[in-house]
Design a protein around this motif. Sequence first.
Motif, PDB file in Angstrom:
ATOM      1  N   UNK A 120       0.820  -1.212   0.000  1.00 15.89           N
ATOM      2  CA  UNK A 120       0.000   0.000   0.000  1.00 15.89           C
ATOM      3  C   UNK A 120       0.854   1.263   0.000  1.00 15.89           C
ATOM      4  N   UNK A 121       1.962   1.231   0.766  1.00 16.60           N
ATOM      5  CA  UNK A 121       2.860   2.385   0.809  1.00 16.60           C
ATOM      6  C   UNK A 121       3.504   2.618  -0.554  1.00 16.60           C
ATOM      7  N   UNK A 122       3.898   1.556  -1.242  1.00 17.91           N
ATOM      8  CA  UNK A 122       4.479   1.696  -2.586  1.00 17.91           C
ATOM      9  C   UNK A 122       3.449   2.260  -3.572  1.00 17.91           C
ATOM     10  N   UNK A 123       2.200   1.766  -3.466  1.00 20.69           N
ATOM     11  CA  UNK A 123       1.140   2.299  -4.332  1.00 20.69           C
ATOM     12  C   UNK A 123       0.920   3.783  -4.076  1.00 20.69           C
ATOM     13  N   UNK A 124       0.927   4.132  -2.809  1.00 18.12           N
ATOM     14  CA  UNK A 124       0.732   5.535  -2.435  1.00 18.12           C
ATOM     15  C   UNK A 124       1.859   6.410  -2.986  1.00 18.12           C
ATOM     16  N   UNK A 125       3.090   5.935  -2.885  1.00 20.45           N
ATOM     17  CA  UNK A 125       4.233   6.700  -3.414  1.00 20.45           C
ATOM     18  C   UNK A 125       4.119   6.872  -4.928  1.00 20.45           C
TER      19      UNK A 125
END
Length: 120
Positions: A24-29
């Motif tokens: 999720x953090x990678x998608x957000x970035x």
Amino acid sequence: LAVRALRQLVQQPAEPGAREARQLLEQLKRHQAAERQQYSGMCEKKAFLAPKGEEPPPAAPRKEDPFEERVRAVVEYDFAEQERLEAERAAAEEERKRGRRAAKQAAAALQEGSGGEGAQ
């Protein structure tokens, strides 16, 4: 708040939701990077609402309404009339100067002529 919770989960790899948090953090970035690229330069005056690298098209000439046309015509006429009057005044002043010079020359010639005859 949600981003902070994701980062806390990523920092603790033993947690069961850490793997999902990383994804999720990678998608957000990626999403934030895409938004930054999409909206970069939008508030610049020159590039507002124009695609990056293209100049905005020039504004179409606005047609004057009849009142504006009349006012512009009157102002142009007044300006031309003022220039014409200035030219006439300058010409009249130049004519007066030439007349004064001619009168002085004639007076000087008369004095010379009368002064020369009286001496004989």
